[in-house]
Design a protein around this motif. Structure first.
Motif, short mmCIF file in Angstrom:
data_model
loop_
_atom_site.label_atom_id
_atom_site.label_comp_id
_atom_site.label_asym_id
_atom_site.label_seq_id
_atom_site.Cartn_x
_atom_site.Cartn_y
_atom_site.Cartn_z
N ARG A 133 -9.71 7.65 6.38
CA ARG A 133 -8.93 7.95 5.49
C ARG A 133 -7.27 7.47 5.53
NH1 ARG A 133 -9.04 14.02 4.15
NH2 ARG A 133 -8.07 13.15 2.13
N VAL A 134 -7.02 7.90 6.78
CA VAL A 134 -5.42 7.47 7.07
C VAL A 134 -5.31 5.66 6.69
CG1 VAL A 134 -3.73 7.02 8.85
CG2 VAL A 134 -4.78 9.29 8.60
N PHE A 135 -6.30 4.95 7.30
CA PHE A 135 -5.90 3.59 7.11
C PHE A 135 -6.30 3.11 5.48
CE2 PHE A 135 -5.42 3.91 11.71
CZ PHE A 135 -4.45 3.13 11.80
N HIS A 136 -6.99 3.91 4.93
CA HIS A 136 -7.47 3.56 3.38
C HIS A 136 -6.04 4.00 2.89
CE1 HIS A 136 -9.08 3.95 -0.51
NE2 HIS A 136 -8.42 5.11 -0.66
N TYR A 137 -5.55 4.99 2.93
CA TYR A 137 -4.32 5.26 2.21
C TYR A 137 -2.99 4.44 2.91
CZ TYR A 137 -6.36 9.47 -0.20
OH TYR A 137 -6.83 9.99 -0.97
N TYR A 138 -2.98 3.96 3.90
CA TYR A 138 -1.99 3.08 4.60
C TYR A 138 -2.17 1.77 3.80
CZ TYR A 138 0.58 0.62 8.05
OH TYR A 138 1.55 -0.31 8.63
N GLU A 139 -3.47 1.29 3.57
CA GLU A 139 -3.52 0.05 2.83
C GLU A 139 -3.32 0.09 1.22
OE1 GLU A 139 -4.15 -3.19 4.06
OE2 GLU A 139 -3.97 -2.24 5.81
N LYS A 140 -3.41 1.19 0.75
CA LYS A 140 -3.05 1.47 -0.49
C LYS A 140 -1.75 1.65 -0.85
CE LYS A 140 -7.24 2.32 -2.43
NZ LYS A 140 -7.90 1.10 -3.56
N TYR A 141 -0.95 2.38 0.21
CA TYR A 141 0.56 2.52 0.17
C TYR A 141 1.11 1.22 0.30
CZ TYR A 141 0.78 7.47 0.09
OH TYR A 141 0.57 8.91 -0.01
N LYS A 142 0.70 0.10 1.02
CA LYS A 142 1.28 -1.11 1.50
C LYS A 142 1.09 -2.18 0.13
CE LYS A 142 -0.86 -2.32 5.08
NZ LYS A 142 -1.12 -3.00 6.57
N ARG A 143 -0.07 -1.92 -0.54
CA ARG A 143 -0.04 -2.51 -1.85
C ARG A 143 0.64 -2.31 -3.05
NH1 ARG A 143 -5.97 -1.66 -2.29
NH2 ARG A 143 -7.01 -2.51 -0.46
N VAL A 144 0.91 -0.80 -2.85
CA VAL A 144 1.69 -0.33 -4.39
C VAL A 144 3.30 -0.50 -3.67
CG1 VAL A 144 2.32 2.02 -5.45
CG2 VAL A 144 0.07 1.21 -5.01
N TYR A 145 3.59 -0.01 -2.70
CA TYR A 145 5.02 0.07 -2.16
C TYR A 145 5.40 -1.10 -1.26
CZ TYR A 145 4.65 4.84 -3.58
OH TYR A 145 4.54 6.02 -4.13
N GLY A 146 4.62 -2.10 -0.93
CA GLY A 146 5.02 -3.20 -0.26
C GLY A 146 4.94 -2.81 1.21
N THR A 147 5.18 -4.00 2.30
CA THR A 147 5.23 -3.51 3.53
C THR A 147 6.50 -3.20 4.25
OG1 THR A 147 3.81 -5.64 3.52
CG2 THR A 147 4.11 -4.64 5.50
N TRP A 170 3.96 1.15 -11.75
CA TRP A 170 4.10 2.50 -11.94
C TRP A 170 2.91 3.30 -11.96
CZ3 TRP A 170 1.63 5.08 -15.84
CH2 TRP A 170 2.16 6.63 -16.33
N LEU A 171 1.64 2.85 -12.24
CA LEU A 171 0.57 3.39 -12.27
C LEU A 171 0.14 3.73 -10.80
CD1 LEU A 171 -1.69 4.97 -13.99
CD2 LEU A 171 -3.01 2.80 -13.82
N GLY A 172 0.23 2.68 -9.86
CA GLY A 172 0.14 2.88 -8.60
C GLY A 172 0.88 3.86 -7.87
N PRO A 195 7.13 3.57 7.55
CA PRO A 195 7.04 4.76 6.82
C PRO A 195 5.92 4.99 6.01
CG PRO A 195 8.64 3.26 5.88
CD PRO A 195 8.23 2.75 7.22
N LEU A 196 5.15 3.84 5.62
CA LEU A 196 3.95 4.06 4.82
C LEU A 196 2.64 4.42 5.70
CD1 LEU A 196 4.30 0.57 2.80
CD2 LEU A 196 4.77 3.11 2.31
N LEU A 197 2.77 4.37 6.97
CA LEU A 197 1.81 4.81 8.05
C LEU A 197 2.09 6.49 7.95
CD1 LEU A 197 -0.60 4.80 9.85
CD2 LEU A 197 1.04 4.21 11.71
N VAL A 198 3.23 6.75 8.11
CA VAL A 198 3.66 8.25 8.17
C VAL A 198 3.16 9.05 6.83
CG1 VAL A 198 5.45 10.00 8.39
CG2 VAL A 198 5.43 7.80 9.95
N ALA A 199 3.32 8.18 5.71
CA ALA A 199 3.23 8.62 4.52
C ALA A 199 1.53 8.78 4.53
CB ALA A 199 3.49 8.09 3.31
N ALA A 200 0.83 8.02 4.82
CA ALA A 200 -0.60 8.12 4.80
C ALA A 200 -1.31 9.20 5.76
CB ALA A 200 -1.19 6.77 5.32
#
Length: 193
Positions: free
Chosen positions: A179-193, A31-33, A56-61
């Motif tokens: 920055r894109v790949f930083h957020y991509y990794e964060k999104y993968k951790r929070v939302y799953g692959t 939830w916090l993530g 979609p997580l790459l697009v979101a990043a």
């Protein structure tokens, strides 16, 4: 004095427990993530990313770095909408996509869905152009495919994420890719692959 020391110890213990609880909550909480790394327009991103066989997580990043999901943005260089498409690129993409409806620059600036549709198509075309090298495609999304092709052709950059920080000649693109790949990794951790 002893009473004061006991009170301070109790408060210290409570503070340590509270901080430990907050740390666990921060690190483990989905939830916090999701609160810290939200994905707005998730349905539209998922739909258009799926049509283009993109994560979609790459697009979101990319959207996060480009505009932080703000509709109506226009860059100093004239890029529009959440995915910051140049109007000429958007026009070219719409023709290549053979869309029934051609959106105006104003519609692409104000409406999330068509901007995401065209942006995901364009990202897929860049990934194809760079033989599935997503890092090079992301760099080209920012710097333009002409620049990235020149960097790769002249061996200024080897096209990898590991060397992007040292080898990409444009500071803006260097930071953009990181920055894109930083957020991509964060999104993968929070939302799953």
């Amino acid at each position: 004095m002893n009473k004061l020391m006991r009170i301070l110890r109790k408060k210290s213990v409570l503070l340590v427990l509270f901080l430990g609880f907050m740390f666990v909550l921060f690190v483990q909480s989905q939830w916090l993530g999701r609160w810290m790394y939200p994905i707005h327009y998730e349905d539209s991103i998922r739909e258009h990313a799926a049509k283009q066989d993109l994560d979609p997580l790459l697009v979101a990043a990319i959207i996060r770095v480009e505009t932080n999901y703000e509709i109506g943005r226009e860059s100093r260089k004239g890029a529009i909408g959440m995915m910051q498409l140049m109007p000429t690129t958007a026009d070219w993409a719409m023709k290549q996509m053979k869309l029934r409806k051609m959106w105006t620059v104003d519609e692409l600036r104000r409406e999330a869905d068509p901007n995401i549709q065209i942006g995901t198509w364009y990202l897929r075309s860049l990934i194809k152009q760079y033989d599935s090298n997503t890092v090079a495609a992301v760099a080209a999304y920012n710097a333009g495919p002409g620049n990235v092709s020149e960097w790769l052709r002249s061996n200024k950059w080897d096209g990898t994420l590991e060397s992007a920080k040292q080898q990409i000649p444009f500071n803006e693109t260097k930071l953009y890719v990181q920055r894109v790949f930083h957020y991509y990794e964060k999104y993968k951790r929070v939302y799953g692959t």
